[in-house]
Design a protein around this motif. Structure first.
Motif, PDB file in Angstrom:
ATOM      1  N   LEU A  33      14.112  56.972  12.459  1.00 47.15           N
ATOM      2  CA  LEU A  33      15.293  56.366  13.067  1.00 47.15           C
ATOM      3  C   LEU A  33      15.053  54.893  13.379  1.00 47.15           C
ATOM      4  O   LEU A  33      15.910  54.045  13.116  1.00 47.15           O
ATOM      5  N   ASP A  34      13.888  54.575  13.920  1.00 44.33           N
ATOM      6  CA  ASP A  34      13.552  53.174  14.208  1.00 44.33           C
ATOM      7  C   ASP A  34      13.549  52.349  12.929  1.00 44.33           C
ATOM      8  O   ASP A  34      14.021  51.208  12.910  1.00 44.33           O
ATOM      9  N   SER A  35      13.006  52.930  11.862  1.00 44.89           N
ATOM     10  CA  SER A  35      12.971  52.228  10.577  1.00 44.89           C
ATOM     11  C   SER A  35      14.375  51.949  10.059  1.00 44.89           C
ATOM     12  O   SER A  35      14.676  50.841   9.601  1.00 44.89           O
ATOM     13  N   LEU A  36      15.251  52.950  10.143  1.00 41.58           N
ATOM     14  CA  LEU A  36      16.633  52.760   9.682  1.00 41.58           C
ATOM     15  C   LEU A  36      17.379  51.742  10.534  1.00 41.58           C
ATOM     16  O   LEU A  36      18.152  50.939  10.025  1.00 41.58           O
ATOM     17  N   ARG A  37      17.157  51.787  11.829  1.00 46.12           N
ATOM     18  CA  ARG A  37      17.835  50.832  12.718  1.00 46.12           C
ATOM     19  C   ARG A  37      17.400  49.412  12.427  1.00 46.12           C
ATOM     20  O   ARG A  37      18.202  48.483  12.491  1.00 46.12           O
ATOM     21  N   SER A  38      16.119  49.218  12.120  1.00 45.69           N
ATOM     22  CA  SER A  38      15.669  47.863  11.784  1.00 45.69           C
ATOM     23  C   SER A  38      16.269  47.402  10.465  1.00 45.69           C
ATOM     24  O   SER A  38      16.611  46.240  10.302  1.00 45.69           O
ATOM     25  N   LYS A  39      16.437  48.323   9.510  1.00 44.73           N
ATOM     26  CA  LYS A  39      17.090  47.965   8.239  1.00 44.73           C
ATOM     27  C   LYS A  39      18.562  47.658   8.450  1.00 44.73           C
ATOM     28  O   LYS A  39      19.112  46.798   7.787  1.00 44.73           O
ATOM     29  N   ALA A  40      19.189  48.366   9.379  1.00 44.96           N
ATOM     30  CA  ALA A  40      20.606  48.135   9.651  1.00 44.96           C
ATOM     31  C   ALA A  40      20.813  46.775  10.305  1.00 44.96           C
ATOM     32  O   ALA A  40      21.805  46.099  10.042  1.00 44.96           O
TER      33      ALA A  40
END
Length: 62
Positions: A33-40
């Motif tokens: 989730l942290d990885s996706l949020r940083s990509k977003a």
């Protein structure tokens, strides 16, 4: 499925894993989730053709 949908799906999976007491899965899903949020928040950081913030030395153009 876009990043926003993936984030919502992961949040739901975290909720289920937490309610089942599976904290190893919760930790793994939170990392995703942290990885996706940083990509977003920075969608073009992984794009090699995005000009923003990229510094190319002059000799690389030859």
């Amino acid at each position: 499925m876009g990043i926003e949908d993936s984030i919502r799906a992961l949040e739901q999976q975290i909720y289920v894993a937490c309610s089942e007491g599976d904290y190893d899965t919760v930790q793994m899903l939170e990392h995703q989730l942290d990885s996706l949020r940083s990509k977003a928040s920075h969608p073009f950081d992984d794009d090699p053709y995005a000009p923003e913030g990229k510094i190319f030395p002059d000799d690389d153009w030859f």
